[in-house]
Design an enzyme around this catalytic site. Structure first.
Site, PDB file in Angstrom:
ATOM      1  N   ASP A   1       0.841  -1.257   0.002  1.00 45.31           N
ATOM      2  CA  ASP A   1       0.031  -0.018  -0.170  1.00 45.31           C
ATOM      3  C   ASP A   1       0.911   1.111  -0.002  1.00 45.31           C
ATOM      4  O   ASP A   1       0.672   2.251   0.789  1.00 45.31           O
ATOM      5  CB  ASP A   1      -0.735   0.010   1.209  1.00 45.31           C
ATOM      6  CG  ASP A   1      -2.046   0.996   1.191  1.00 45.31           C
ATOM      7  OD1 ASP A   1      -2.415   1.395   0.296  1.00 45.31           O
ATOM      8  OD2 ASP A   1      -2.116   1.641   2.467  1.00 45.31           O
TER       9      ASP A   1
ATOM     10  N   GLU B   1       3.338  -8.458   7.414  1.00 42.40           N
ATOM     11  CA  GLU B   1       2.054  -8.931   6.870  1.00 42.40           C
ATOM     12  C   GLU B   1       2.292 -10.108   5.948  1.00 42.40           C
ATOM     13  O   GLU B   1       1.543  -9.920   4.803  1.00 42.40           O
ATOM     14  CB  GLU B   1       1.113  -7.950   6.579  1.00 42.40           C
ATOM     15  CG  GLU B   1       0.618  -7.067   7.732  1.00 42.40           C
ATOM     16  CD  GLU B   1      -0.579  -6.186   7.152  1.00 42.40           C
ATOM     17  OE1 GLU B   1      -0.871  -6.022   6.001  1.00 42.40           O
ATOM     18  OE2 GLU B   1      -1.073  -5.494   8.313  1.00 42.40           O
TER      19      GLU B   1
ATOM     20  N   TYR C   1      -6.802  -3.363  12.611  1.00 41.73           N
ATOM     21  CA  TYR C   1      -7.593  -2.394  12.273  1.00 41.73           C
ATOM     22  C   TYR C   1      -9.151  -2.779  12.316  1.00 41.73           C
ATOM     23  O   TYR C   1     -10.036  -2.537  11.901  1.00 41.73           O
ATOM     24  CB  TYR C   1      -7.428  -2.244  10.570  1.00 41.73           C
ATOM     25  CG  TYR C   1      -6.154  -1.597  10.351  1.00 41.73           C
ATOM     26  CD1 TYR C   1      -5.909   0.026  10.345  1.00 41.73           C
ATOM     27  CD2 TYR C   1      -5.102  -2.373   9.944  1.00 41.73           C
ATOM     28  CE1 TYR C   1      -4.612   0.087   9.905  1.00 41.73           C
ATOM     29  CE2 TYR C   1      -3.755  -2.018   9.591  1.00 41.73           C
ATOM     30  CZ  TYR C   1      -3.684  -0.526   9.581  1.00 41.73           C
ATOM     31  OH  TYR C   1      -2.307  -0.010   9.228  1.00 41.73           O
TER      32      TYR C   1
ATOM     33  N   GLU D   1       0.727  -1.292  13.958  1.00 42.88           N
ATOM     34  CA  GLU D   1       0.004  -0.581  13.096  1.00 42.88           C
ATOM     35  C   GLU D   1      -1.438  -0.610  13.751  1.00 42.88           C
ATOM     36  O   GLU D   1      -2.069  -1.708  14.137  1.00 42.88           O
ATOM     37  CB  GLU D   1      -0.218  -1.075  11.700  1.00 42.88           C
ATOM     38  CG  GLU D   1       1.028  -0.947  10.773  1.00 42.88           C
ATOM     39  CD  GLU D   1       0.878  -1.430   9.395  1.00 42.88           C
ATOM     40  OE1 GLU D   1      -0.309  -1.539   8.715  1.00 42.88           O
ATOM     41  OE2 GLU D   1       1.935  -1.755   8.781  1.00 42.88           O
TER      42      GLU D   1
HETATM   43  C1  GCB Z   1      -1.457  -2.517   6.340  1.00 46.31           C
HETATM   44  C2  GCB Z   1      -0.235  -2.363   5.895  1.00 46.31           C
HETATM   45  C3  GCB Z   1       0.447  -0.794   5.496  1.00 46.31           C
HETATM   46  C4  GCB Z   1      -1.111  -0.215   4.987  1.00 46.31           C
HETATM   47  C5  GCB Z   1      -2.106  -0.371   6.109  1.00 46.31           C
HETATM   48  C6  GCB Z   1      -3.544   0.297   5.552  1.00 46.31           C
HETATM   49  O1  GCB Z   1      -1.929  -3.459   7.106  1.00 46.31           O
HETATM   50  O2  GCB Z   1       0.943  -2.919   6.606  1.00 46.31           O
HETATM   51  O3  GCB Z   1       1.151  -0.789   4.410  1.00 46.31           O
HETATM   52  O4  GCB Z   1      -0.927   1.131   4.566  1.00 46.31           O
HETATM   53  O5  GCB Z   1      -2.440  -1.826   6.631  1.00 46.31           O
HETATM   54  O6  GCB Z   1      -3.542   1.503   5.890  1.00 46.31           O
HETATM   55  O7  GCB Z   1      -4.399  -0.440   5.100  1.00 46.31           O
END
Ligand code: GCB
Length: 560
Positions: free
Chosen positions: A152, A387, A439, A475
């Site tokens: 991403d 990941e 997330y 994250e």
């Molecule tokens: C993730 C990735 C990261 C993305 C992020 C997102 O898990 O490691 O590279 O930018 O999510 O914002 O979706």
């Protein structure tokens, strides 16, 4: 590999500035000069400097060229050093191939023959595939090649970092390895790689006072009452190495990192990581490096009271580590093993996708990374992947080799950053510290932070109960449009980012095995075009031009 420097034995000349440039195909012949060159700024990504999509999203080769003249020093060795070249680079002098490098985030350093005048040509290829790091699918559609990235961030390319022409004397100091141990006093062991016969070293303390001397290529120096390197205390010692022919000063810190039960210890004390996953990403220059922008990032890290960051998802420019060393910030140093999942049922760890060739490249990049960064006290840990599909049948065999290779290179703790759930994870037991990207409340249960909180707690508990390792939440975050406000808070508003992060922090506070929190991301950053990305990823705590969103003020207070 030592960073170029200037002293009474060494000369280093910056080649940053205007270069000749052109787009090219695979038939490009470096034997002659570029026919109709475009002027290009180095360092920078070339992509956003142009005005058409064709140029911005070009797939394939580009050529950088510079005409040079050498000072009349014919003894010793002239070398060229590129901080990085994305992603594959062929380097030529007057059309003769002198160096080939695969991997866009680590230095290239090669000797050149003495010539009064010559033409330096660098042919770069930004194509990625299953055997490169990062991983991507290389496809063809409508007669055009496409790099379908599984990560991403925008696939910026170019000469992103400082370029040097430098001169070394005969029998130079090729490398210096420094290791420190804290007992009653500090023990500093060093190893000098040189063909020179006589080697003298001395150690200067952070106040430039001589505190130790030795001779020989290998040795140990005892330092009484050392000033330890610590968070916010960039106490740097200097090892001055002198061989008669050559001279080099390498800085280092005296500090000890250990992982014990559920804790990460720095100099025997438990630490809690506060900070971010970052990107090298800026308006206009893309992934290009510029000291002023690095300083702005460090000033913001200090303003917000962060103590650490992860070099997501690739090794950063060396200047970032130099700054972290000086300011006492901790770095989780990540190799560009990203994109090792396709978000489908395809098994990626297989003969035709991520295979032995990929693994060899992965190991090579770890070797180069540790070799580059071994003496930086700010580096407290290496992350071997972000990941990856660690639930797959062949993931364990792949990562067993990756971990044992990394352990042969460094004594520092090793992390893997995970997205899969604890139950199906087949790899995390190999790590010293587990990084988790979460997330819940964004990609799932959007808008329902109550349910998300319960799920998050259960998820983190499951990880600890299965693996019994410290967790760093590497994250967590929400896309947030700066200036979008909403009461009650809804997705994309600054209020939702605050509510989401507060909720996560409440959960972390209840779990003593959580050893750190890295918000995703430090700043908004560019990605490929996509319907979930409005001109990039907006999960920044700061905007892309480095101004705070509402959450920044909360974190600043909370991290004080
Ligand atoms: C993730 C990735 C990261 C993305 C992020 C997102 O898990 O490691 O590279 O930018 O999510 O914002 O979706």
């Amino acid at each position: 590999m030592l960073y170029p420097t200037n002293n009474n034995k060494r000369i280093s000349i910056s080649l940053n500035g205007l270069w000749n440039f052109t787009f090219a195909d695979d038939s490009y012949d470096p034997k002659t000069s570029i026919k109709e060159p475009i002027l290009m700024g180095v360092p920078s990504s070339y992509n956003d400097l142009f005005t058409t999509i064709k140029e911005r999203e070009h797939v394939g080769n580009v050529v950088y060229e510079l005409k040079l003249q050498l000072p009349e020093i014919k003894t010793g060795e002239w070398r060229i050093r590129l901080g990085s070249a994305t992603h594959k680079a062929k380097c030529y002098i007057d059309g003769e191939l002198l160096s080939y490098h695969n991997g866009g985030f680590l230095p290239i350093d090669f000797a050149i023959p003495y010539k009064e005048k010559f033409r330096l040509t660098i042919v770069l290829d930004n194509r990625l595939d299953y055997q490169t790091l990062p991983i991507a699918s290389l496809k063809e559609e409508n007669g055009k090649e496409i790099v379908d990235t599984h990560f991403d961030f925008f696939n910026y390319a170019g000469l992103h970092r400082n370029v040097f022409l430098y001169h070394l004397p005969n029998n130079p100091i090729e490398d210096i390895v420094i290791k420190t141990k804290i007992e009653e006093n500090a023990l500093v062991s060093y190893k000098i790689d040189t063909l020179a016969e006589k080697v003298n070293v001395q150690v200067l303390d952070p106040n430039n006072k001589i505190v130790g001397k030795a001779s020989g290529k290998i040795g140990t120096i005892t330092i009484a009452k050392p000033l330890l390197w610590d968070i916010g205390k960039g106490n740097l010692y200097t090892l001055c190495v002198e061989t008669g022919n050559d001279y080099y000063e390498e800085t280092f810190g005296i500090r000890e990192i250990l992982v014990k039960d559920k804790d990460i210890l720095l100099n025997g004390k438990k630490i809690y990581l506060k900070g971010f996953g970052m990107h090298e990403d800026h308006i206009t220059i893309g992934r290009g490096t510029y000291s002023g922008l690095n300083i702005r990032d460090f000033n913001l890290l200090r303003w917000i009271n962060a103590n650490s960051f992860r070099t997501s998802h690739y090794p950063y420019d060396e200047e970032m580590y130099i700054l972290a060393d000086k300011l006492g910030l901790l770095i989780i140093n990540e190799v560009p093993a990203v994109g090792m999942n396709f978000w489908s049922s395809t098994e990626v760890f297989s003969e035709n996708i991520i295979n032995e060739t990929t693994k060899k490249n992965h190991m090579q990049q770890l070797t180069e990374l540790v070799n580059r960064d071994k003496n930086h006290p700010s580096v407290i840990m290496y992350s071997v992947a972000n990941e990856a599909n660690t639930h797959e049948r062949h993931a364990l065999a792949y990562f067993k080799d990756i971990f044992s290779h990394t352990r042969s290179l460094t004594d520092l703790p090793i992390m893997i950053v995970e997205w899969v759930g604890a139950e199906s994870n087949k790899v995390a037991q190999l790590a010293d510290v587990i990084g988790l990207n979460r997330y819940i409340g964004w990609y799932v249960n959007l808008g329902d932070l109550e349910t998300s909180k319960i799920k998050l707690k259960a998820d983190l508990n499951a990880y600890y109960n299965k693996f019994k390792k410290p967790l760093v939440i590497t994250e967590f975050g929400t896309d947030t449009i700066a200036g979008l406000h909403s009461l009650p808070s809804v997705s994309f508003s600054e209020e939702y980012q605050v509510d989401f992060i507060k909720m996560y922090k409440e959960v972390f506070d209840e779990l003593d095995f959580v050893s750190g929190e890295h918000v995703w991301n430090f700043a908004d950053f560019m990605t490929k075009q996509g319907i979930t990305r409005i001109n990039g990823n907006k999960k920044g705590v700061f905007t892309r031009d480095r101004q705070p969103k509402m959450i920044a003020h909360f974190l600043r207070e909370n991290w004080k």
